[in-house]
Design a protein around this motif. Structure first.
Motif, short mmCIF file in Angstrom:
data_model
loop_
_atom_site.label_atom_id
_atom_site.label_comp_id
_atom_site.label_asym_id
_atom_site.label_seq_id
_atom_site.Cartn_x
_atom_site.Cartn_y
_atom_site.Cartn_z
N LEU A 7 0.83 -1.20 0.00
CA LEU A 7 0.00 0.00 0.00
C LEU A 7 0.87 1.25 0.00
N GLU A 11 -2.98 5.25 1.62
CA GLU A 11 -4.04 4.26 1.74
C GLU A 11 -3.98 3.59 3.11
N VAL A 14 -7.64 -1.86 2.68
CA VAL A 14 -7.52 -2.69 1.49
C VAL A 14 -8.92 -3.14 1.10
N ALA A 18 -8.95 -4.86 -4.58
CA ALA A 18 -7.48 -4.71 -4.55
C ALA A 18 -6.83 -5.99 -4.08
N PHE A 19 -7.46 -6.66 -3.11
CA PHE A 19 -6.92 -7.93 -2.62
C PHE A 19 -6.92 -8.98 -3.72
N GLU A 22 -4.12 -8.28 -6.22
CA GLU A 22 -2.83 -8.69 -5.68
C GLU A 22 -2.68 -10.20 -5.70
#
Length: 77
Positions: A7, A11, A14, A18-19, A22
């Motif tokens: 991050l 930010e 999360v 976004a998780f 990733e």
């Protein structure tokens, strides 16, 4: 691969999207390593199975040196 995996300082949270992004990028990097590890393990399993088929089933004592040699070969190679 040019985007940061961590991050940024602004930010704090999360999000689920976004998780998942990733997770996708890490899985693309990890998938080849998983395939290689499984292939190395399966190579030893197939070798033991081939030795088991070629050795007479009436004398299991002749199977142990071959299995020992297969295990040692996988360690040293």
């Amino acid at each position: 691969m040019e985007e940061a995996l961590l991050l940024s300082r602004g930010e704090e949270r999360v999000t689920w999207s976004a998780f998942t992004e990733e997770l996708k990028s890490v899985s693309c990097m990890a998938a080849p390593m998983v395939v290689v590890t499984l292939s190395q393990f399966l190579l030893q399993v197939v070798s033991v199975m081939m030795v088991g088929h070629s050795v007479n089933s009436n004398s299991p004592a002749s199977l142990s040196p071959a299995l020992l040699l297969t295990s040692l070969a996988s360690v040293f190679l």
